[in-house]
Each structure stands twice: as C-alpha cells, then as structure tokens.
Motif scaffolding. Structure first.
Motif, PDB file in Angstrom:
ATOM      1  N   THR A  49       2.282  20.642  58.718  1.00 48.40           N
ATOM      2  CA  THR A  49       3.269  21.059  57.749  1.00 48.40           C
ATOM      3  C   THR A  49       2.573  22.366  56.923  1.00 48.40           C
ATOM      4  O   THR A  49       1.701  22.927  57.116  1.00 48.40           O
ATOM      5  CB  THR A  49       3.436  19.955  56.743  1.00 48.40           C
ATOM      6  OG1 THR A  49       4.542  20.070  55.847  1.00 48.40           O
ATOM      7  CG2 THR A  49       2.279  19.334  55.961  1.00 48.40           C
ATOM      8  N   ARG A  51      12.117  21.854  50.904  1.00 49.64           N
ATOM      9  CA  ARG A  51      12.697  20.772  51.361  1.00 49.64           C
ATOM     10  C   ARG A  51      12.631  19.672  50.458  1.00 49.64           C
ATOM     11  O   ARG A  51      13.670  18.830  50.628  1.00 49.64           O
ATOM     12  CB  ARG A  51      12.396  20.345  52.555  1.00 49.64           C
ATOM     13  CG  ARG A  51      12.719  21.436  53.965  1.00 49.64           C
ATOM     14  CD  ARG A  51      13.981  21.714  54.250  1.00 49.64           C
ATOM     15  NE  ARG A  51      13.960  22.580  55.182  1.00 49.64           N
ATOM     16  CZ  ARG A  51      14.601  22.261  56.340  1.00 49.64           C
ATOM     17  NH1 ARG A  51      15.242  20.890  56.507  1.00 49.64           N
ATOM     18  NH2 ARG A  51      14.698  23.012  57.327  1.00 49.64           N
ATOM     19  N   ARG A 107       5.328  12.774  59.519  1.00 51.24           N
ATOM     20  CA  ARG A 107       5.134  14.019  58.371  1.00 51.24           C
ATOM     21  C   ARG A 107       6.476  14.051  57.801  1.00 51.24           C
ATOM     22  O   ARG A 107       6.625  14.808  56.747  1.00 51.24           O
ATOM     23  CB  ARG A 107       5.027  15.500  59.383  1.00 51.24           C
ATOM     24  CG  ARG A 107       6.157  15.884  60.265  1.00 51.24           C
ATOM     25  CD  ARG A 107       5.638  17.259  60.821  1.00 51.24           C
ATOM     26  NE  ARG A 107       6.782  17.275  61.741  1.00 51.24           N
ATOM     27  CZ  ARG A 107       6.993  18.769  61.980  1.00 51.24           C
ATOM     28  NH1 ARG A 107       6.413  19.712  61.391  1.00 51.24           N
ATOM     29  NH2 ARG A 107       7.905  19.266  62.794  1.00 51.24           N
ATOM     30  N   GLN A 160      11.541   5.720  57.150  1.00 49.93           N
ATOM     31  CA  GLN A 160      12.454   6.258  56.643  1.00 49.93           C
ATOM     32  C   GLN A 160      13.538   6.943  57.476  1.00 49.93           C
ATOM     33  O   GLN A 160      12.639   7.752  58.283  1.00 49.93           O
ATOM     34  CB  GLN A 160      12.578   6.912  55.317  1.00 49.93           C
ATOM     35  CG  GLN A 160      13.336   7.761  54.870  1.00 49.93           C
ATOM     36  CD  GLN A 160      13.247   8.390  53.637  1.00 49.93           C
ATOM     37  OE1 GLN A 160      13.467   7.797  52.349  1.00 49.93           O
ATOM     38  NE2 GLN A 160      12.426   9.392  53.603  1.00 49.93           N
ATOM     39  N   GLY A 176      15.089   9.779  57.201  1.00 48.75           N
ATOM     40  CA  GLY A 176      15.439  10.624  55.979  1.00 48.75           C
ATOM     41  C   GLY A 176      16.859  11.299  56.001  1.00 48.75           C
ATOM     42  O   GLY A 176      17.421  11.263  55.002  1.00 48.75           O
ATOM     43  N   LYS A 177      17.372  11.732  57.404  1.00 46.83           N
ATOM     44  CA  LYS A 177      18.537  12.309  57.360  1.00 46.83           C
ATOM     45  C   LYS A 177      19.695  11.218  56.684  1.00 46.83           C
ATOM     46  O   LYS A 177      20.559  11.728  55.960  1.00 46.83           O
ATOM     47  CB  LYS A 177      18.933  12.797  58.612  1.00 46.83           C
ATOM     48  CG  LYS A 177      18.348  13.902  58.868  1.00 46.83           C
ATOM     49  CD  LYS A 177      18.919  14.606  60.270  1.00 46.83           C
ATOM     50  CE  LYS A 177      18.144  15.507  61.070  1.00 46.83           C
ATOM     51  NZ  LYS A 177      17.654  16.626  60.515  1.00 46.83           N
ATOM     52  N   ASN A 183      14.364  13.365  45.986  1.00 40.87           N
ATOM     53  CA  ASN A 183      14.196  14.979  46.601  1.00 40.87           C
ATOM     54  C   ASN A 183      15.130  15.665  45.717  1.00 40.87           C
ATOM     55  O   ASN A 183      16.254  15.305  45.483  1.00 40.87           O
ATOM     56  CB  ASN A 183      14.754  14.553  48.016  1.00 40.87           C
ATOM     57  CG  ASN A 183      14.677  16.065  48.711  1.00 40.87           C
ATOM     58  OD1 ASN A 183      15.011  17.342  48.203  1.00 40.87           O
ATOM     59  ND2 ASN A 183      14.602  15.996  49.919  1.00 40.87           N
TER      60      ASN A 183
HETATM   61  N1  COA Z   1       6.443  19.814  57.403  1.00 39.74           N
HETATM   62  C1  COA Z   1       7.182  20.511  58.272  1.00 39.74           C
HETATM   63  N2  COA Z   1       8.260  20.370  58.896  1.00 39.74           N
HETATM   64  C2  COA Z   1       8.873  19.182  58.954  1.00 39.74           C
HETATM   65  C3  COA Z   1       8.101  18.308  57.985  1.00 39.74           C
HETATM   66  C4  COA Z   1       7.117  18.676  57.283  1.00 39.74           C
HETATM   67  N3  COA Z   1       6.328  17.661  56.593  1.00 39.74           N
HETATM   68  N4  COA Z   1       8.957  16.954  58.217  1.00 39.74           N
HETATM   69  C5  COA Z   1       9.969  17.412  59.207  1.00 39.74           C
HETATM   70  N5  COA Z   1       9.852  18.705  59.530  1.00 39.74           N
HETATM   71  C6  COA Z   1      10.722  19.412  60.576  1.00 39.74           C
HETATM   72  C7  COA Z   1      11.378  18.436  61.450  1.00 39.74           C
HETATM   73  O1  COA Z   1      10.812  18.063  62.636  1.00 39.74           O
HETATM   74  C8  COA Z   1      12.590  19.425  61.815  1.00 39.74           C
HETATM   75  O2  COA Z   1      12.252  20.126  62.789  1.00 39.74           O
HETATM   76  P1  COA Z   1      13.202  20.620  64.040  1.00 39.74           P
HETATM   77  O3  COA Z   1      14.242  21.201  63.295  1.00 39.74           O
HETATM   78  O4  COA Z   1      12.398  21.481  64.816  1.00 39.74           O
HETATM   79  O5  COA Z   1      13.484  19.297  64.803  1.00 39.74           O
HETATM   80  C9  COA Z   1      12.870  20.255  60.555  1.00 39.74           C
HETATM   81  O6  COA Z   1      11.493  20.147  59.765  1.00 39.74           O
HETATM   82  C10 COA Z   1      13.863  19.674  59.724  1.00 39.74           C
HETATM   83  O7  COA Z   1      13.878  18.259  59.687  1.00 39.74           O
HETATM   84  P2  COA Z   1      15.124  17.236  58.889  1.00 39.74           P
HETATM   85  O8  COA Z   1      14.310  15.933  58.898  1.00 39.74           O
HETATM   86  O9  COA Z   1      16.112  17.900  59.206  1.00 39.74           O
HETATM   87  O10 COA Z   1      14.382  17.742  57.461  1.00 39.74           O
HETATM   88  P3  COA Z   1      15.270  17.580  56.099  1.00 39.74           P
HETATM   89  O11 COA Z   1      15.525  18.694  55.575  1.00 39.74           O
HETATM   90  O12 COA Z   1      16.312  16.273  56.335  1.00 39.74           O
HETATM   91  O13 COA Z   1      14.142  17.006  55.096  1.00 39.74           O
HETATM   92  C11 COA Z   1      13.332  14.895  54.188  1.00 39.74           C
HETATM   93  C12 COA Z   1      13.576  15.819  55.419  1.00 39.74           C
HETATM   94  C13 COA Z   1      12.786  13.488  54.456  1.00 39.74           C
HETATM   95  C14 COA Z   1      12.507  15.497  53.244  1.00 39.74           C
HETATM   96  C15 COA Z   1      14.861  14.600  53.833  1.00 39.74           C
HETATM   97  O14 COA Z   1      15.677  14.016  54.834  1.00 39.74           O
HETATM   98  C16 COA Z   1      14.978  13.633  52.623  1.00 39.74           C
HETATM   99  O15 COA Z   1      14.314  13.974  51.461  1.00 39.74           O
HETATM  100  N6  COA Z   1      15.699  12.451  52.856  1.00 39.74           N
HETATM  101  C17 COA Z   1      16.065  11.556  51.943  1.00 39.74           C
HETATM  102  C18 COA Z   1      14.868  10.873  51.225  1.00 39.74           C
HETATM  103  C19 COA Z   1      14.965   9.776  50.341  1.00 39.74           C
HETATM  104  O16 COA Z   1      15.901  10.120  49.423  1.00 39.74           O
HETATM  105  N7  COA Z   1      14.399   8.754  50.320  1.00 39.74           N
HETATM  106  C20 COA Z   1      14.111   7.892  49.261  1.00 39.74           C
HETATM  107  C21 COA Z   1      15.636   7.240  49.092  1.00 39.74           C
HETATM  108  S1  COA Z   1      15.250   6.443  47.870  1.00 39.74           S
END
Ligand code: COA
Length: 322
Positions: A28, A36, A152, A212, A214-215, A252
């Motif tokens: 990461t 993000r 991650r 989780q 996440g999406k 987030n």
């Molecule tokens: N560092 C770098 N890249 C990462 C990463 C990290 N820590 N975690 C994921 N990625 C990558 C993924 O593998 C993906 O790569 P790909 O496109 O090659 O497959 C890319 O980043 C995008 O991943 P995605 O899951 O679409 O990211 P996102 O923008 O949805 O963000 C979260 C991920 C978890 C931050 C987001 O989904 C989130 O915040 N979800 C809700 C969390 C929440 O509200 N939780 C609690 C509720 S109380």
C-alpha cells in the motif's frame, strides 16, 4: 422529562500510527490511503490497554475538563462497543467499579459503529420514562486488537479511542427525536466472529478478526444515510439549513463527502475524526465532537445531527442542541 448532554470528553491512546507503518507490512502507500479513505493517522492501544481502560480514561478526562461535574447520582452506564475486553463482565460494570458509582444499572450495547448514538437514544428514552436521571453514555473501541493485518483493504481503516457523554434531565428538550433501523440481510458483509461459522445461513470465518466487504458497505452507507438524514430532519420538523453541524460516523471521508454532496450540504459543516483517528467505530462521533469543540466550533445553542451506522447493518440518528 426532557434530557440534555451536559458534557462530552474523549481519550485516545498515545501510540500514533501513520500510513507509513502500513507501507512496511502490506502492499500500500500513503497516497492511496489518504485519497481512498481520508485517513492520515490513527491511534493503537498498548498491548495491555483494553476497551474498559479507554472508557475509564475518557471518564477521568470528563471529570478533569469539567470541574463542576461529578458522578454522584449517576444511575445508569451504557457502553457502545464491539471490541469489549471480554464478554462478561460488561465494560459498563468495569466503569462502575472504577469510579465506585453506587446504584447504577450497567449495559453494553452491541450496535457496532452506531453504538454511541444508540446509547443516546436509550438514555433519552430512560430519562423520558422517568426511571433515570443521570446517565453516562460511552462509545469505545480497541479495534486494533481485532484487525486482520494481512487484509490490506480493511487493516488501514481502523483505530482505537473512546468518548463519553453525560446525559441529564433538562428543563428544555435538548435531545430531540431519533431514528433507528437495520438491514440484517447484510450480516456477513461486516462481521467479527469468535466462535460461530454461520451468519444468516452463510459461512463466515470465526477467527476473531473484522471482516468487511468494503464495496458493499460503502454503497449501502451512501444510499442509506442521505435518505435517513432527511427522515430524521422531517421527524423533528427541522430543515438542513437550521442545523449548525452534522456528525456522521467517520467510516471513510469519501462516504461523508458523498452524503454532503447528495444533500447539497457544505463539507465544512460536516464534523469528522477520520483524518486523525481512522475509523474508530462507536468512538468516532464523540471524537469528531471533541475535535470541533476544542477548535471553538461548537457553541451553546448549536443544533447538531448525529448519525452512526455500521455492522448489522444498523444505524441510529438523533438531533441534539448544545
Ligand atoms: N492499498 C493499495 N491498494 C489497495 C488497498 C490498499 N490498502 N486496498 C485495496 N486496494 C486496491 C484493490 O485491490 C483494488 O485494486 P484493483 O482495482 O487492481 O482490484 C483497488 O485498490 C480498489 O479497491 P476497492 O476495494 O475498489 O477500493 P475502494 O475505493 O472501495 O476502497 C475501502 C476500499 C475499504 C476503503 C472502501 O470500500 C470503504 O471504505 N468501504 C466502507 C468502509 C466502511 O464504511 N466500513 C465501516 C462501516 S461502519
């Protein structure tokens, strides 16, 4: 009988964990995490520091920062947490013992990131019913002890902290109407299981770590929360323009920005804690309140909408006047 929040205080562990730490343990980088999630750093409790310790330290800060307040006559203690030290005794009963509060009922609330607002909803109802007069409501978590540091997508999100509000009787209604709701069909999209390997008939991993999707949670939050803010406002016959501040659970920053944009509400009136503390679940709303309060933003007479949402998936919202 009406109720009001007379004081709020917090405690966060001193161990500050920056995004660079994660660059060493997973694939990461700082830019990805900030863009993000909005998170710049978070705090982790010490190995021997648990959720009950954070609650007790937050309560000590409440007393230290408000010399006119004491715990005499506290008749109930509510602790919203998903990361209790142990299943029993409750965190609330450990707070009771630490301060030797006599004759207080004690209850932990498992409503994940909505736990603190659920606590306010219950405290308001208990005071309204006339059975109680002075209630401590906590939101406290040591999420770092339940984080899967090989995942991650989730490990970069979580942090530890605690907040506490003192809720008392009031001449005027200062804690207004609330809303609550749940969509239990998303149970397996955000779970932490120590034993059972099935939720809603679907297999889960009972490894004591937070899992989780996440999406899915992200999409649910954005779709649900904007509508629920509207419902809460109409239930109180208050318009968005009449609010001074909105505090959504700091899950987030992008969720908060998306809701602000959907509501056409200025981002500088959305109070957050995500930047400095990460996602602290039930502690995130009091942490955001405390940051804003210490920055001189929150003033007497202000109307603030609080809305927590998370694992369940469940939510609770309430409007308070300071
Ligand atoms: N560092 C770098 N890249 C990462 C990463 C990290 N820590 N975690 C994921 N990625 C990558 C993924 O593998 C993906 O790569 P790909 O496109 O090659 O497959 C890319 O980043 C995008 O991943 P995605 O899951 O679409 O990211 P996102 O923008 O949805 O963000 C979260 C991920 C978890 C931050 C987001 O989904 C989130 O915040 N979800 C809700 C969390 C929440 O509200 N939780 C609690 C509720 S109380």
């Amino acid at each position: 009988m009406n109720s009001k929040i007379t004081a709020i205080a917090v405690y966060t562990p001193s161990n500050r964990v920056t995004n660079e730490y994660f660059e060493k343990i997973i694939e990461t980088n700082n830019e990805w995490i900030i863009s993000r999630t909005g998170i710049k750093e978070r705090r982790f409790a010490e190995p021997d520091e648990y959720t009950s310790d954070l609650c007790i330290k937050a309560a000590k800060n409440l007393l230290a920062e408000n010399p006119d307040i004491n715990f005499d006559g506290v008749d109930f203690i509510l602790v919203g947490t998903t990361t209790a030290d142990q299943v029993m005794p409750s965190m609330a009963s450990q707070v009771q013992n630490a301060f030797n509060i006599q004759n207080a009922g004690c209850l932990d609330i498992m409503a994940a990131c909505a736990g603190f607002v659920y606590g306010l909803v219950l405290a308001k109802g208990m005071i309204a019913s006339g059975t109680h007069k002075k209630i401590l409501v906590f939101g406290a978590e040591t999420l770092s002890k339940f984080t899967d540091f090989t995942d991650r997508t989730s490990c970069i999100l979580f942090g530890d902290g605690a907040g506490v509000a003192l809720v008392e009787t009031s001449d005027q209604p200062k804690i207004l109407n609330a809303i609550t709701g749940t969509d239990g069909s998303h149970g397996k999209d955000l779970y932490l299981s120590q034993h059972a390997s099935v939720v809603n008939g679907e297999n889960i991993e009972p490894n004591g770590k937070i899992h989780q999707n996440g999406k899915v949670v992200f999409k649910w939050a954005i779709q649900t929360i904007s509508n629920k803010v509207g419902e809460l406002l109409s239930k109180n016959s208050i318009t968005l323009a009449e609010l001074d501040w909105v505090i959504l659970h700091s899950a987030n920053l992008r969720i908060i920005e998306a809701v602000a944009s959907e509501l056409n509400y200025p981002m500088d009136k959305m109070l957050t804690s995500i930047e400095f503390f990460g996602n602290t679940s039930s502690a995130s709303i009091p942490l955001a309140w405390d940051i804003a309060s210490k920055a001189g933003k929150i003033k007497p007479g202000n109307k603030i909408l609080l809305l927590g949402f998370g694992g369940g998936l469940t939510f609770a919202g309430i409007i308070v006047e300071v």
